[in-house]
Motif scaffolding. Structure first.
Motif, PDB file in Angstrom:
ATOM      1  N   ALA A   1       0.827  -1.203   0.000  1.00 47.20           N
ATOM      2  CA  ALA A   1       0.000   0.000   0.000  1.00 47.20           C
ATOM      3  C   ALA A   1       0.863   1.256   0.000  1.00 47.20           C
ATOM      4  N   LEU A   2       1.948   1.266   0.814  1.00 45.83           N
ATOM      5  CA  LEU A   2       2.848   2.419   0.835  1.00 45.83           C
ATOM      6  C   LEU A   2       3.543   2.610  -0.517  1.00 45.83           C
ATOM      7  N   LEU A   3       3.966   1.490  -1.089  1.00 47.23           N
ATOM      8  CA  LEU A   3       4.610   1.575  -2.411  1.00 47.23           C
ATOM      9  C   LEU A   3       3.639   2.132  -3.452  1.00 47.23           C
ATOM     10  N   ASN A   4       2.396   1.659  -3.384  1.00 47.87           N
ATOM     11  CA  ASN A   4       1.363   2.169  -4.302  1.00 47.87           C
ATOM     12  C   ASN A   4       1.102   3.657  -4.079  1.00 47.87           C
ATOM     13  N   THR A   5       1.124   4.057  -2.777  1.00 44.00           N
ATOM     14  CA  THR A   5       0.891   5.465  -2.443  1.00 44.00           C
ATOM     15  C   THR A   5       2.016   6.353  -2.967  1.00 44.00           C
ATOM     16  N   PHE A   6       3.269   5.952  -2.742  1.00 40.48           N
ATOM     17  CA  PHE A   6       4.409   6.750  -3.233  1.00 40.48           C
ATOM     18  C   PHE A   6       4.414   6.839  -4.761  1.00 40.48           C
ATOM     19  N   LEU A   7       4.058   5.731  -5.396  1.00 39.30           N
ATOM     20  CA  LEU A   7       4.011   5.741  -6.857  1.00 39.30           C
ATOM     21  C   LEU A   7       2.930   6.684  -7.363  1.00 39.30           C
ATOM     22  N   ALA A   8       1.737   6.640  -6.758  1.00 38.39           N
ATOM     23  CA  ALA A   8       0.641   7.523  -7.165  1.00 38.39           C
ATOM     24  C   ALA A   8       0.986   8.987  -6.906  1.00 38.39           C
ATOM     25  N   ALA A   9       1.605   9.232  -5.714  1.00 36.67           N
ATOM     26  CA  ALA A   9       1.990  10.608  -5.389  1.00 36.67           C
ATOM     27  C   ALA A   9       3.038  11.145  -6.367  1.00 36.67           C
ATOM     28  N   GLY A  10       3.993  10.290  -6.726  1.00 38.40           N
ATOM     29  CA  GLY A  10       5.012  10.709  -7.679  1.00 38.40           C
ATOM     30  C   GLY A  10       4.429  11.027  -9.043  1.00 38.40           C
ATOM     31  N   LEU A  11       3.519  10.192  -9.507  1.00 33.24           N
ATOM     32  CA  LEU A  11       2.869  10.449 -10.792  1.00 33.24           C
ATOM     33  C   LEU A  11       2.043  11.730 -10.749  1.00 33.24           C
ATOM     34  N   TRP A  12       1.342  11.926  -9.620  1.00 29.82           N
ATOM     35  CA  TRP A  12       0.536  13.156  -9.503  1.00 29.82           C
ATOM     36  C   TRP A  12       1.426  14.395  -9.473  1.00 29.82           C
ATOM     37  N   ALA A  13       2.536  14.332  -8.706  1.00 30.71           N
ATOM     38  CA  ALA A  13       3.442  15.478  -8.626  1.00 30.71           C
ATOM     39  C   ALA A  13       4.039  15.795 -10.000  1.00 30.71           C
ATOM     40  N   TYR A  14       4.427  14.764 -10.737  1.00 36.34           N
ATOM     41  CA  TYR A  14       4.961  14.986 -12.089  1.00 36.34           C
ATOM     42  C   TYR A  14       3.923  15.666 -12.975  1.00 36.34           C
ATOM     43  N   ALA A  15       2.670  15.155 -12.927  1.00 32.35           N
ATOM     44  CA  ALA A  15       1.613  15.758 -13.747  1.00 32.35           C
ATOM     45  C   ALA A  15       1.319  17.187 -13.311  1.00 32.35           C
ATOM     46  N   PHE A  16       1.351  17.428 -11.977  1.00 36.07           N
ATOM     47  CA  PHE A  16       1.048  18.767 -11.460  1.00 36.07           C
ATOM     48  C   PHE A  16       2.088  19.781 -11.923  1.00 36.07           C
ATOM     49  N   PHE A  17       3.379  19.474 -11.736  1.00 35.00           N
ATOM     50  CA  PHE A  17       4.424  20.436 -12.110  1.00 35.00           C
ATOM     51  C   PHE A  17       4.540  20.588 -13.633  1.00 35.00           C
TER      52      PHE A  17
END
Length: 325
Positions: A45-61
């Motif tokens: 779950a943590l790995l999935n969370t970090f991956l989702a957060a990273g993808l969101w941050a990339y899309a946001f910036f």
């Protein structure tokens, strides 16, 4: 970075968020139903969370970078309004598209209007120039009136000069040479060029005190003065008078006065409109309603101004106010 932009980005990626939440929920549900150890589930779950957060941050910036590029591009276009700082990508793009659409619509309307003006002008000009050409042909056959021939030749040259100035007004480069000139020198230069009209109609030209100077373009302002002199001669009976002087309170000015038939009060506000001939133009049946319009456009281009006052049956006064800086 405004929090509104973060929340807006989260809302745009809400489906990804729900997918992450659903996948974690299914993972914990499976582990709970089968009674498995929670360590691997929490790790996944943590790995999935970090991956989702990273993808969101990339899309946001990436969106923020593209949005800033879009706003910088919009700021470099002078005819577009500035885009608000807190706009989302979609809203900024929509505002830019609407601004471009409005600009294209205004440009197209202006181009159609100019094309219509040009068609009207060239139609009138082609009919107008036939008159002096026909008159010169008859005078050549008679061969006994040199002054009349010179007058018709001058009219032809005036019409050609007018169409050239009309074309230059519509071009991006108007060939301006701004210098300081003595207004009296400009008046005398224009008077010499139209002198044959005054001589033929026996109209006196009186020059009053003209002490002022102005920063202007010699060629364009002489064209304006020629048009004003020609109009004054056209609508002044033989034996009349045209006067040129300066306003005593404003040396950087010219006042062109005549003792002609004057302009009707209802026509006076519209004499500089494109193609408006008024009552005098219909009586003369030779007016195109373009000369004063070109004068007004030329003076506006040079940063000068014009005001006209007239009294029916008593004459007309044209006030020109020049720039001194």
């Amino acid at each position: 970075m405004p929090f509104s932009a973060v929340f807006a980005s989260l809302w745009r990626h809400r489906f990804g968020f729900f997918f992450w939440l659903g996948s974690c929920s299914v993972l914990f549900l499976v582990y709970g139903l089968y009674g498995l150890l929670w360590g691997p589930a929490i790790y996944a779950a943590l790995l999935n969370t970090f991956l989702a957060a990273g993808l969101w941050a990339y899309a946001f910036f990436r969106e923020r970078r593209d949005l800033l590029c879009l706003k910088n591009a919009a700021d470099q276009i002078p005819y577009l309004p500035p885009l608000p700082e807190n706009d989302s990508w979609e809203k900024a793009y929509k505002n830019l598209a609407l601004a471009l659409e409005a600009y294209c619509h205004d440009t197209l309307s202006y181009a159609n209007q100019e094309q219509e003006h040009s068609a009207q002008y060239y139609t009138l000009w082609s009919h107008q120039i036939k008159t002096p050409i026909a008159a010169m042909r008859l005078l050549l056959q008679e061969n006994n009136n040199r002054y009349a021939f010179e007058q018709e030749l001058f009219k032809t040259e005036q019409y050609v000069d007018m169409v050239l100035q009309y074309q230059r007004l519509g071009s991006p480069s108007k060939d301006l040479v701004l210098k300081e000139y003595l207004l009296e020198d400009l008046v005398r230069q224009a008077a010499r060029r139209v002198s044959i009209l005054f001589i033929h109609k026996k109209i006196a030209l009186h020059l009053g005190p003209i002490p002022g100077k102005a920063i202007t373009d010699e060629k364009w302002i002489v064209f304006v003065l020629e048009q004003l002199f020609s109009n004054a001669v056209k609508y002044t009976p033989s034996g009349g008078k045209v006067s040129v002087s300066s306003d005593p309170e404003n040396p950087a000015s010219l006042i062109v006065s005549d003792t002609g038939i004057g302009i009707r009060p209802e026509d006076l506000p519209r004499v500089t409109e494109w193609g408006y001939t008024g009552c005098n133009g219909r009586l003369e049946n030779r007016s195109t309603g373009i000369g004063l319009s070109l004068c007004a456009q030329t003076l506006d281009m040079l940063g000068h101004s014009m005001r006209i006052q007239s009294q029916l049956g008593a004459g007309t006064q044209v006030f020109l106010y020049f720039s001194v800086k």
